[in-house]
Scaffold this active site. Structure first.
Site, PDB file in Angstrom:
ATOM      1  N   GLN A  28      -2.335   9.834  -5.630  1.00  0.00           N
ATOM      2  CA  GLN A  28      -3.096  10.919  -5.013  1.00  0.00           C
ATOM      3  C   GLN A  28      -3.301  10.629  -3.538  1.00  0.00           C
ATOM      4  O   GLN A  28      -4.255   9.967  -3.142  1.00  0.00           O
ATOM      5  CB  GLN A  28      -4.443  11.091  -5.728  1.00  0.00           C
ATOM      6  CG  GLN A  28      -5.160  12.338  -5.270  1.00  0.00           C
ATOM      7  CD  GLN A  28      -6.357  12.641  -6.131  1.00  0.00           C
ATOM      8  OE1 GLN A  28      -6.616  12.027  -7.145  1.00  0.00           O
ATOM      9  NE2 GLN A  28      -7.112  13.624  -5.693  1.00  0.00           N
ATOM     10  N   PHE A  29      -2.412  11.175  -2.711  1.00  0.00           N
ATOM     11  CA  PHE A  29      -2.478  10.931  -1.273  1.00  0.00           C
ATOM     12  C   PHE A  29      -3.744  11.498  -0.654  1.00  0.00           C
ATOM     13  O   PHE A  29      -4.196  11.035   0.392  1.00  0.00           O
ATOM     14  CB  PHE A  29      -1.242  11.489  -0.557  1.00  0.00           C
ATOM     15  CG  PHE A  29      -1.259  12.968  -0.341  1.00  0.00           C
ATOM     16  CD1 PHE A  29      -1.742  13.491   0.842  1.00  0.00           C
ATOM     17  CD2 PHE A  29      -0.797  13.840  -1.319  1.00  0.00           C
ATOM     18  CE1 PHE A  29      -1.768  14.865   1.060  1.00  0.00           C
ATOM     19  CE2 PHE A  29      -0.805  15.209  -1.113  1.00  0.00           C
ATOM     20  CZ  PHE A  29      -1.297  15.719   0.070  1.00  0.00           C
ATOM     21  N   THR A  30      -4.370  12.475  -1.290  1.00  0.00           N
ATOM     22  CA  THR A  30      -5.557  13.094  -0.706  1.00  0.00           C
ATOM     23  C   THR A  30      -6.743  12.136  -0.621  1.00  0.00           C
ATOM     24  O   THR A  30      -7.701  12.411   0.106  1.00  0.00           O
ATOM     25  CB  THR A  30      -5.971  14.362  -1.480  1.00  0.00           C
ATOM     26  OG1 THR A  30      -6.261  14.004  -2.832  1.00  0.00           O
ATOM     27  CG2 THR A  30      -4.872  15.409  -1.430  1.00  0.00           C
TER      28      THR A  30
END
Length: 149
Positions: free
Chosen positions: A78-80
């Protein structure tokens, strides 16, 4: 690396209506790589996650690890998690490691977690995933290798 670790009684990942991974009892791990992360961060975080004592013992005290309870892990990239939110109203993701760096680090984390005897299931890197979970507790821990608490 940043990890949001949730103790769950069930969790699953669905892509295009198909369940691609699910666990019953263990940890849902949302994992984001940030610029500057390397293998050392993935290895360190995997070891800490496997041994984090957040499961109840016979007295209900959080005294057991994922290894101790023979729980599973569901790992979702999850890059966020690397998002910044202080300026403006739209988060910025410039701090996120590029996919060519992040994907091998997420894979390394999974492999190292597995070396501790943990069954690791994963989502699909870069896919639009629907994550379902049933929190147990709830117990949620945020781990950031650049900013340990």
């Amino acid at each position: 690396m940043i990890a949001v670790i949730q103790r769950v009684s069930h969790a699953s990942v669905t892509i295009d209506g198909v369940v691609v991974a699910s666990i019953n009892g263990g940890l849902l791990i949302l994992l984001g790589a940030v610029k500057g992360d390397a293998e050392a961060e993935a290895e360190y975080l995997a070891e800490k996650t496997a041994n984090l004592r957040i499961f109840g013992d016979e007295n209900g005290k959080m005294n057991l690890s994922l290894i101790d309870v023979k729980g599973e892990a569901l790992l979702v990239s999850q890059f966020t998690l690397a998002g910044t939110w202080r300026k403006g109203r739209r988060p910025g993701f410039d701090n996120a490691a590029p996919p060519a760096v992040a994907e091998p680090l997420v894979s390394l984390f999974a492999e190292r977690l597995g070396r501790h005897g943990v069954t690791v299931k994963t989502g699909v890197f870069g896919a639009d995933m629907k994550v379902a979970l049933q929190n147990d507790g709830p117990v949620t821990i945020v781990m950031d290798t650049a900013n340990p608490r």
